[in-house]
Design an enzyme around this catalytic site. Structure first.
Site, PDB file in Angstrom:
ATOM      1  N   SER A 104      22.028   7.300   9.146  1.00 22.27           N
ATOM      2  CA  SER A 104      20.908   7.491  10.613  1.00 22.27           C
ATOM      3  C   SER A 104      20.628   9.215  10.453  1.00 22.27           C
ATOM      4  O   SER A 104      21.687   9.890   9.806  1.00 22.27           O
ATOM      5  CB  SER A 104      21.486   7.023  11.382  1.00 22.27           C
ATOM      6  OG  SER A 104      23.063   7.755  11.562  1.00 22.27           O
ATOM      7  N   LEU A 112      27.116  10.133  13.737  1.00 23.89           N
ATOM      8  CA  LEU A 112      25.521   9.472  13.452  1.00 23.89           C
ATOM      9  C   LEU A 112      26.261   9.532  12.241  1.00 23.89           C
ATOM     10  O   LEU A 112      26.655  10.154  11.494  1.00 23.89           O
ATOM     11  CB  LEU A 112      24.771  11.136  13.410  1.00 23.89           C
ATOM     12  CG  LEU A 112      24.357  10.634  14.267  1.00 23.89           C
ATOM     13  CD1 LEU A 112      23.214  12.572  14.215  1.00 23.89           C
ATOM     14  CD2 LEU A 112      22.994   9.765  14.573  1.00 23.89           C
ATOM     15  N   ASP A 113      26.088   8.343  11.236  1.00 27.01           N
ATOM     16  CA  ASP A 113      26.749   8.049  10.116  1.00 27.01           C
ATOM     17  C   ASP A 113      25.301   7.931   8.864  1.00 27.01           C
ATOM     18  O   ASP A 113      24.413   8.664   9.631  1.00 27.01           O
ATOM     19  CB  ASP A 113      26.682   6.407  10.478  1.00 27.01           C
ATOM     20  CG  ASP A 113      25.495   5.501  10.616  1.00 27.01           C
ATOM     21  OD1 ASP A 113      25.081   6.202  10.714  1.00 27.01           O
ATOM     22  OD2 ASP A 113      25.983   3.656  10.655  1.00 27.01           O
ATOM     23  N   THR A 114      26.136   7.441   7.969  1.00 26.88           N
ATOM     24  CA  THR A 114      25.229   8.649   6.717  1.00 26.88           C
ATOM     25  C   THR A 114      23.402   8.017   6.622  1.00 26.88           C
ATOM     26  O   THR A 114      22.770   9.259   6.879  1.00 26.88           O
ATOM     27  CB  THR A 114      25.916   8.335   5.536  1.00 26.88           C
ATOM     28  OG1 THR A 114      27.390   8.165   6.114  1.00 26.88           O
ATOM     29  CG2 THR A 114      25.722   8.957   4.088  1.00 26.88           C
ATOM     30  N   GLN A 174      25.413   3.576  15.695  1.00 28.15           N
ATOM     31  CA  GLN A 174      25.006   2.847  14.969  1.00 28.15           C
ATOM     32  C   GLN A 174      24.800   2.139  14.574  1.00 28.15           C
ATOM     33  O   GLN A 174      23.552   1.136  14.791  1.00 28.15           O
ATOM     34  CB  GLN A 174      24.477   4.113  14.058  1.00 28.15           C
ATOM     35  CG  GLN A 174      24.237   6.231  14.152  1.00 28.15           C
ATOM     36  CD  GLN A 174      25.144   6.677  14.955  1.00 28.15           C
ATOM     37  OE1 GLN A 174      26.384   6.443  14.480  1.00 28.15           O
ATOM     38  NE2 GLN A 174      25.179   6.802  16.365  1.00 28.15           N
TER      39      GLN A 174
END
Lengths: 423, 328
Positions: free
Chosen positions: B105, B101-103, B236
């Site tokens: 999200s 999960l990127d930052t 994402q």
């Protein structure tokens, strides 16, 4: 022309030869003694005095490399003579070998005499000779110490200093990771080096349980000069720090007593001038966060500028914030601006309220955010003290989760946790 | 010989999931979990120190009779095995992260501990779908498709209604369905394709471009809308781009305000541990639950897998309970 070239080549070759021989000779003195060959070498050395410097450099390096090996090779031979203080012996040897400017010609006779002595000592205890019980008891078998080691684990059981340090609760596994600390600790003598400094700490008023903490973080405290330590404590007391304050400062900032009086004075002056605080207030700030005296001043200056220019606090407001929460001075400035941005721009808390509740700047960003969002979801996010249902910002950040839910949010803890999963 | 720390670590091995807050990098989440697990594992009581017999010189005998040096046998603890000397038993614990999960999200993030990392690979090889909730807003377009990026375009959105949106979503879903068939590498005219399609097992093997298998709008209050998405092999950033493209299809623009993962394979939102529960004890309980559920699945393999609890149910439950609280 050609003949001179050939001459030069020959000279070079002879130099090279002598160099290698000199190196091998160095090994010979360290490993086993072959007295017959030893005699020849000093003359060789006088011949190649032009090459003297480079060989010395080589030797210097070798001596450092062989540092641990001397430590191990010597005790078994010498301990037959002196078995009382096994800790002292390696120390003396190390000092003799470590001196890199030692002239080579002087060094040779020293090793020779030592070798002859060792040979004599070995003759006394021949394998076939019968010895009395008294003598047998007197012989101590040297412990099998490894010559070089990456860990202090091998020496703990044989070194009095290390044993005592472990009993004091010093984290040796952390210390051995620092460069040079391991050999420094091994060279210390408990009675003459460690005990006086511990007694000094006790005199200052540090509790016994903090000794382990202090030495684990600052092992170099054990090599500080006693006079300097006294001078530094006296300096702090002359600045009207009470003895209880000094004790708590020393026990919380282990590096404090490693800094010179000039540096301490410099730091105290800096805080008093930059923050324009009175002497009493400066003392209070420093006593609450003694780390301020140990660290670099650059980040503190940066933080003050951030507070003044980026966050827009006035001088007296910064004073008030620092007096209440000194940690703001050492906080990460990125985190500081992040929290301020959220508190001021999202939660709409004005500057004067932040000054009134400076704990906001010391809190965790995620904690403030999730609590604010929860209150907002419940329609209770009201931070204006003039209106009803006012929620004090300091209670918002400082209460534990259970109390926050019961007192401020009027909800259950489970709801709060479920709400966090919808963010 | 297994020390208590090793036994504790064995009990911690497996898969579990946490709820990643937005604005935190996944590496930070992983590192926090690792630190907490290390703290828990190393705080277990260590074995008592082994003792050895050593001959020590008697202190008092020196002054009285210096000739007769007396040695006494004393049993002393071996300090080289002391925890302060050896250091903690575990310095690193392998904590692996599942689908990232990127930052910006948030949502369910699957983590594996110890040999759970091997299971983690198998878990993702089984072609699992993931559920996301996307928050969108009409009216602007930004460089990075999220609401924090630099605005590049503004537009009106008065002409959009729910019907328009649903039509676009259906078209998008259809296109993705077609992509799913092409990437499944099976001849569509074969019996095999028919049987797989009946069971619902058609899909890409391994890597493929992102495919949305399900897409619907669960809230529409212009300019805000919320989409629920099931997808395969997505990132994402791709999901944000989907929102952007939906905006363009509707003759307007849209940005994505939030990406939230509500399910990753069999790990649903209700199993996820929130930030306050990232301790060794809670992780241990979560992993035990995971192991027991796996055992249950093996026993009743014939029984059909129950569909995971949908997001709507839980959130509506929460809302009612919260409403009760507010009313009370």
């Amino acid at each position: 022309m050609t003949s001179s070239c050939v001459k030069l080549c020959l000279q070079c070759r002879s130099l090279l030869c002598s160099k290698t021989v000199a190196n091998s000779w160095k090994y010979a003195t360290h490993c086993t003694a072959v007295p017959g060959i030893l005699v020849n070498f000093p003359q060789r050395f006088s011949m190649i005095s032009g090459n003297h410097k480079t060989t010395q450099m080589n030797l210097k390096w070798k001596q450092q490399m062989l540092f641990y090996s001397t430590l191990s090779v010597d005790p078994p031979t010498t301990e037959t003579r002196e078995n009382k203080d096994s800790e002292e012996l390696p120390k003396a040897d190390v000092v003799a070998y470590q001196n890199p400017t030692l002239p080579i010609r002087d060094a040779v006779p020293a090793t020779e005499s030592e070798l002859s002595l060792d040979l004599d000592a070995a003759v006394e205890f021949s394998a076939l000779e019968e010895i009395s019980n008294e003598e047998a008891v007197g012989i101590s078998v040297p412990p099998a110490l490894p010559p070089a080691s990456t860990t202090l684990r091998d020496y703990v059981d044989h070194s009095e200093t290390l044993t005592k340090l472990v009993q004091l609760g010093v984290n040796l596994w952390k210390l051995e990771e620092k460069p040079n600390v391991g050999s420094m600790l091994l060279r210390l003598n408990f009675d003459t080096d460690v005990a006086p400094r511990l007694l000094f700490l006790k005199e200052v008023g540090v509790e016994d349980s903090r000794f382990g903490y202090i030495i684990s973080h600052n092992p170099f405290f054990l090599t500080q000069d006693m006079e300097n330590l006294r001078a530094r404590v006296n300096y702090l007391k002359s600045k009207k720090f009470t003895s209880a304050m000094v004790a708590s400062m020393v026990s919380r900032a282990p590096f404090l007593l490693n800094f010179s009086v000039k540096r301490l004075d410099n730091r105290l002056g800096f805080y008093q001038q930059q923050l324009k605080l009175s002497a009493t207030n400066t003392r209070e700030v420093v006593a609450r966060l003694p780390r301020l005296l140990c660290g670099s001043l650059e980040p503190v200056k940066e933080n003050l500028k951030v507070c003044e220019i980026e966050l827009g606090f006035k001088q007296n407001e910064i004073q008030h914030i620092v007096l209440a929460v000194p940690k703001v001075l050492t906080a990460n400035k990125r985190k500081l601006t992040q929290i301020f941005d959220y508190v001021h721009n999202t939660m709409k808390i004005p500057h004067h309220l932040i000054v009134k509740f400076p704990q906001l700047l010391n809190a965790k960003y995620l904690r403030i955010r999730e609590r604010h969002l929860f209150l907002e979801y419940l329609g209770r996010a009201q931070y204006d003290p003039a209106l009803p249902n006012y929620i004090a910002p300091d209670r918002l950040v400082s209460l534990p989760d259970e109390l926050f839910c019961v007192d401020l949010a009027l909800a259950t803890l489970e709801d709060f946790y479920l709400f966090q999963k919808t963010l | 010989m297994a020390t208590p720390a090793i036994r504790m670590f064995r009990r911690l091995e497996g898969l579990f999931c946490v709820y990643k807050p937005s604005g935190v990098h996944w590496e930070l989440v992983r590192d926090t979990i690792e630190t907490n697990l290390l703290k828990g594992v190393n705080s277990t009581p260590s074995l008592p120190l082994p003792r050895e017999v050593r001959f020590l010189a008697l202190e008092g005998s020196d002054s009285e009779a210096p000739k007769a040096l007396r040695l006494t046998a004393v049993s002393v603890p071996v300090l080289s095995k002391h925890p302060l000397v050896t250091g903690p038993e575990f310095r690193h614990i392998k904590v692996g992260v599942g689908h990232c999960l990127d930052t910006p999200s948030s949502g369910v993030l699957v983590l594996g501990v110890g040999n759970g990392n091997r299971t983690l690979n198998d878990f993702y090889r089984a072609r699992v779908t993931r559920d996301y909730t996307l928050e969108g807003e009409f009216g602007t377009a930004t460089e990075d498709f999220s609401h924090t990026g630099r605005v590049v375009e503004r537009s009106t959105y008065d002409h959009i209604n729910q019907d328009n949106l649903n039509r676009v979503l259906a078209a998008l879903e259809g296109a993705n369905q077609k992509a799913l068939l092409t990437y499944s590498n099976i001849d569509m005219n074969s019996q095999e394709a028919y049987e797989l399609a009946v069971q619902g097992l058609l899909g890409p093997d391994g890597k493929s471009p992102p495919i949305l298998t399900g897409l619907r709008c669960i809230r529409f209050q212009p300019p805000n809308f919320t989409l629920e998405v099931q997808c395969l092999n997505e990132t994402q950033k791709y999901l944000r781009k989907v929102v952007h493209e939906i905006g363009l299809e509707l003759r307007s623009t849209a940005v994505c305000k939030g990406v939230r993962r509500t399910r990753d394979g069999s790990f649903a939102l209700q199993d996820a541990l929130t930030r306050h529960h990232w301790t060794a004890l809670d992780v241990h309980q979560a992993i035990r639950k995971y192991h027991s559920s796996k055992k249950g699945k093996k026993l009743f393999r014939s029984r059909k897998k129950e569909p995971p609890l949908s997001e709507d149910d839980t959130s509506s439950d929460n809302e009612t309970s919260r409403n009760k609280e507010v009313a009370g």
